[in-house]
Design a protein around this motif. Sequence first.
Motif, PDB file in Angstrom:
ATOM      1  N   THR A 103       0.850  -1.190   0.000  1.00 12.84           N
ATOM      2  CA  THR A 103       0.000   0.000   0.000  1.00 12.84           C
ATOM      3  C   THR A 103       0.891   1.246   0.000  1.00 12.84           C
ATOM      4  N   PRO A 104       0.624   2.210  -0.895  1.00 10.80           N
ATOM      5  CA  PRO A 104       1.428   3.433  -0.889  1.00 10.80           C
ATOM      6  C   PRO A 104       1.343   4.141   0.467  1.00 10.80           C
ATOM      7  N   ALA A 105       2.480   4.639   0.922  1.00  9.69           N
ATOM      8  CA  ALA A 105       2.561   5.338   2.210  1.00  9.69           C
ATOM      9  C   ALA A 105       3.575   6.460   2.085  1.00  9.69           C
ATOM     10  N   GLN A 106       3.289   7.550   2.745  1.00 11.10           N
ATOM     11  CA  GLN A 106       4.193   8.695   2.746  1.00 11.10           C
ATOM     12  C   GLN A 106       4.657   8.952   4.171  1.00 11.10           C
ATOM     13  N   VAL A 107       5.967   8.889   4.398  1.00  9.31           N
ATOM     14  CA  VAL A 107       6.526   9.241   5.705  1.00  9.31           C
ATOM     15  C   VAL A 107       6.551  10.760   5.770  1.00  9.31           C
ATOM     16  N   THR A 108       5.810  11.320   6.734  1.00 13.30           N
ATOM     17  CA  THR A 108       5.667  12.779   6.829  1.00 13.30           C
ATOM     18  C   THR A 108       6.436  13.383   7.997  1.00 13.30           C
ATOM     19  N   GLY A 109       6.881  12.555   8.936  1.00 12.41           N
ATOM     20  CA  GLY A 109       7.606  13.087  10.084  1.00 12.41           C
ATOM     21  C   GLY A 109       7.807  12.029  11.147  1.00 12.41           C
ATOM     22  N   TYR A 110       8.306  12.483  12.286  1.00  2.62           N
ATOM     23  CA  TYR A 110       8.655  11.578  13.372  1.00  2.62           C
ATOM     24  C   TYR A 110       8.229  12.184  14.690  1.00  2.62           C
ATOM     25  N   GLY A 111       7.847  11.341  15.620  1.00  3.61           N
ATOM     26  CA  GLY A 111       7.521  11.773  16.969  1.00  3.61           C
ATOM     27  C   GLY A 111       8.251  10.888  17.953  1.00  3.61           C
ATOM     28  N   ARG A 112       7.830  10.938  19.187  1.00  4.81           N
ATOM     29  CA  ARG A 112       8.452  10.117  20.213  1.00  4.81           C
ATOM     30  C   ARG A 112       8.079   8.656  19.968  1.00  4.81           C
ATOM     31  N   TYR A 113       9.046   7.847  19.561  1.00  5.92           N
ATOM     32  CA  TYR A 113       8.852   6.421  19.286  1.00  5.92           C
ATOM     33  C   TYR A 113       7.769   6.165  18.241  1.00  5.92           C
TER      34      TYR A 113
END
Length: 192
Positions: free
Chosen positions: A61-71
């Motif tokens: 499934t297409p997915a876009q990594v948009t950022g990061y948070g705590r864990y």
Amino acid sequence: MSLRLPALALAAALGALALPAAAQDRPTYNGYLCCNLRTDGSWISDSNYAESGKRVIPVGTPAQVTGYGRYRVNVLIDGKKQDIGNDYSRDLDLGTFAKRYVVTEDPAARIASFPPKIREAIKAARVTKGMTREQVAMAVGYPISSENPTLDAPVWRMWLGSFSEFQVLFDAKGQVRAVETDPQTRNLVVME
């Protein structure tokens, strides 16, 4: 006092320079889900439990990594925000963790090259004899690294739920030779 101001400005400039390096370690990018992952609508855990109310988002499934948070890795899937939670694999930094779950190459071509029974098992989110480690991961997700420090281990210890452990045993060629678990979990995770 005139010496303090340039020192503060220099420290601020060096701090600003450090941000791009951190961003390079944790890039945003477009890709595809590595494996069948279970979601409650907003959260996907690396444990990949099959709890009531969760649905499977298929491998590829297409997915876009948009950022990061705590864990967590923030992603967009089908236009909806999701977080992939690093709940049990915290020895992996978030950049590495993200690259494990959101891959840049569409797995569809790889899956199409597999034998029919393997393709069927992956689609059904089940494990069958003869699968490689890559194929098991596509079908049921990666094992959590807190219990499985290396992916080339002869046994992957995994869970379908808190009390539904199953162990995938690999032969010397790296193919599934058996799955050990209780009968109920076996019915849910193994394709004979």
